[in-house]
Design a protein around this motif. Structure first.
Motif, PDB file in Angstrom:
ATOM      1  N   PRO A   1     -68.379  62.929 -22.310  1.00  0.00           N
ATOM      2  CA  PRO A   1     -68.388  64.482 -22.222  1.00  0.00           C
ATOM      3  C   PRO A   1     -69.380  65.174 -20.384  1.00  0.00           C
ATOM      4  O   PRO A   1     -68.120  65.480 -20.247  1.00  0.00           O
ATOM      5  CB  PRO A   1     -69.579  65.725 -23.620  1.00  0.00           C
TER       6      PRO A   1
ATOM      7  N   LEU B   1     -65.711  63.759 -18.907  1.00  0.00           N
ATOM      8  CA  LEU B   1     -64.588  64.786 -19.148  1.00  0.00           C
ATOM      9  C   LEU B   1     -64.989  65.901 -18.205  1.00  0.00           C
ATOM     10  O   LEU B   1     -64.519  66.939 -17.512  1.00  0.00           O
ATOM     11  CB  LEU B   1     -64.535  64.800 -20.169  1.00  0.00           C
ATOM     12  N   GLU B   2     -66.732  66.395 -18.286  1.00  0.00           N
ATOM     13  CA  GLU B   2     -67.150  67.495 -17.354  1.00  0.00           C
ATOM     14  C   GLU B   2     -67.014  67.565 -16.031  1.00  0.00           C
ATOM     15  O   GLU B   2     -66.316  68.791 -15.424  1.00  0.00           O
ATOM     16  CB  GLU B   2     -68.549  67.842 -18.461  1.00  0.00           C
TER      17      GLU B   2
ATOM     18  N   THR C   1     -58.316  63.905 -15.464  1.00  0.00           N
ATOM     19  CA  THR C   1     -59.283  64.749 -16.356  1.00  0.00           C
ATOM     20  C   THR C   1     -58.513  64.851 -17.341  1.00  0.00           C
ATOM     21  O   THR C   1     -58.614  65.226 -18.816  1.00  0.00           O
ATOM     22  CB  THR C   1     -60.055  65.338 -16.037  1.00  0.00           C
ATOM     23  N   SER C   2     -57.627  65.660 -17.390  1.00  0.00           N
ATOM     24  CA  SER C   2     -56.837  66.936 -17.668  1.00  0.00           C
ATOM     25  C   SER C   2     -56.134  66.501 -19.029  1.00  0.00           C
ATOM     26  O   SER C   2     -55.537  66.700 -19.849  1.00  0.00           O
ATOM     27  CB  SER C   2     -55.991  67.987 -17.127  1.00  0.00           C
ATOM     28  N   GLU C   3     -55.943  65.581 -18.600  1.00  0.00           N
ATOM     29  CA  GLU C   3     -55.286  64.096 -19.889  1.00  0.00           C
ATOM     30  C   GLU C   3     -55.806  63.369 -20.560  1.00  0.00           C
ATOM     31  O   GLU C   3     -54.984  63.234 -22.120  1.00  0.00           O
ATOM     32  CB  GLU C   3     -54.184  63.318 -18.790  1.00  0.00           C
ATOM     33  N   PHE C   4     -57.166  63.819 -21.236  1.00  0.00           N
ATOM     34  CA  PHE C   4     -58.611  62.840 -21.673  1.00  0.00           C
ATOM     35  C   PHE C   4     -58.605  64.251 -22.271  1.00  0.00           C
ATOM     36  O   PHE C   4     -58.976  65.396 -21.809  1.00  0.00           O
ATOM     37  CB  PHE C   4     -59.368  61.976 -21.135  1.00  0.00           C
ATOM     38  N   THR C   5     -59.113  63.693 -23.736  1.00  0.00           N
ATOM     39  CA  THR C   5     -59.790  64.693 -24.716  1.00  0.00           C
ATOM     40  C   THR C   5     -60.878  63.004 -25.421  1.00  0.00           C
ATOM     41  O   THR C   5     -60.588  62.055 -24.568  1.00  0.00           O
ATOM     42  CB  THR C   5     -59.053  64.707 -26.107  1.00  0.00           C
ATOM     43  N   VAL C   6     -62.310  63.340 -25.706  1.00  0.00           N
ATOM     44  CA  VAL C   6     -63.064  62.205 -26.202  1.00  0.00           C
ATOM     45  C   VAL C   6     -62.153  61.521 -26.937  1.00  0.00           C
ATOM     46  O   VAL C   6     -62.428  60.633 -26.854  1.00  0.00           O
ATOM     47  CB  VAL C   6     -64.144  63.255 -26.326  1.00  0.00           C
ATOM     48  N   GLU C   7     -61.672  62.212 -27.738  1.00  0.00           N
ATOM     49  CA  GLU C   7     -60.790  60.752 -28.650  1.00  0.00           C
ATOM     50  C   GLU C   7     -59.238  59.644 -27.510  1.00  0.00           C
ATOM     51  O   GLU C   7     -59.791  58.824 -28.318  1.00  0.00           O
ATOM     52  CB  GLU C   7     -59.496  61.729 -29.558  1.00  0.00           C
ATOM     53  N   SER C   8     -59.043  60.920 -27.279  1.00  0.00           N
ATOM     54  CA  SER C   8     -57.622  60.331 -26.348  1.00  0.00           C
ATOM     55  C   SER C   8     -58.915  58.792 -25.733  1.00  0.00           C
ATOM     56  O   SER C   8     -58.185  58.037 -24.911  1.00  0.00           O
ATOM     57  CB  SER C   8     -57.609  60.791 -26.118  1.00  0.00           C
TER      58      SER C   8
END
Length: 257
Positions: A215, A218-219, A238-245
């Motif tokens: 997190p 990503l932040e 970073t916009s292409e990712f989530t924590v899960e991906s």
């Protein structure tokens, strides 16, 4: 693997770096570019090559193959001092702060200002000047600490880490490398550290942010590079990712990596 492109000249570029320890491959054909005013997250599981990568960039290790370019010039580090002279500063998990010294003394640790004249030649340091400049530097990166004469041992964990990062920012000209800077910090203290990272970017520095705390990555990061088994498997905004991906890319469950 996906990658980002830009017409700007990278301030730091790695070209096909490889590093082995005997039969163990630590880095394999690693290429990446770092641009001015950019925060890049470096993530990967244990053994992915993160430590070897930052030690190679900072001059602790010499690669078996490949090239390191800084500001358009190929460089060959023979020591960490040469990397620092070229404008690359590294903050490892052990911040290297001296707990019994003041905040100002820690910012100038190893680079102490001597007093003018005979006293300086005799080895006396200009403590007042260092404290004054340290205060100005902390203010520039948004750190407010009451009592600059206090020792580092009297500060909170977040304040200590902020001081360590501020010292790194003070002396870096191009790139700062932060190895797990929010590790073992609480939520509020971590936010203080992330704030300082943003301040470094706003001052035109590039930041390599190594962290297991996804997190936080990503932040604060503009781009994320994923390492696995010594190779770069993803390099994307970073916009292409989530924590899960991001976790899927790290573990190899992402088909694109």
């Amino acid at each position: 693997m996906t990658s980002t492109t830009t017409t700007r000249q990278p301030v730091l570029e790695l070209r096909h770096l490889s590093l082995t320890y005997g039969s163990v491959v630590a880095l394999e054909d690693v290429s990446l570019q770092v641009y001015p005013s950019e925060v890049i997250g470096i993530v990967g599981d244990n053994g992915a090559g993160k430590s070897s990568l930052i030690k190679t960039i900072s001059g602790v290790l010499e690669p078996d193959k490949g090239e390191i370019w800084v500001d358009g010039e190929q460089r060959h580090w023979r020591s960490p001092r040469e990397a620092r002279t070229a404008g690359i500063e590294t903050l490892y998990q052990d911040s290297g702060l001296a707990p019994d010294l003041s905040i100002g003394s820690n910012l100038f640790l190893g680079r102490e200002r001597r007093r003018r004249g005979l006293l300086g030649r005799l080895g006396f340091v200009d403590q007042r000047s260092m404290e004054r400049e340290a205060l100005a530097e902390l203010q520039r990166v948004g750190i407010t600490i009451e009592g600059m004469g206090r020792t580092v041992a009297e500060l909170s964990g977040g304040q200590r880490q902020a001081v360590a990062i501020a010292r790194t920012i003070t002396w870096a000209r191009h790139v700062i490398i932060l190895d797990e800077p929010t590790n073992h910090l609480g939520a509020r203290q971590s936010l203080e550290v992330l704030k300082v990272i943003r301040a470094a970017r706003d001052r035109g520095l590039s930041v390599l942010f190594i962290s297991h705390t996804l997190p936080h990555v990503l932040e604060v990061c503009d781009r994320i590079i994923v390492l696995r088994l010594g190779r770069v498997v993803r390099d994307a905004p970073t916009s292409e990712f989530t924590v899960e991906s991001l976790l899927a890319a790290i573990t190899g469950l992402d088909d694109r990596s």
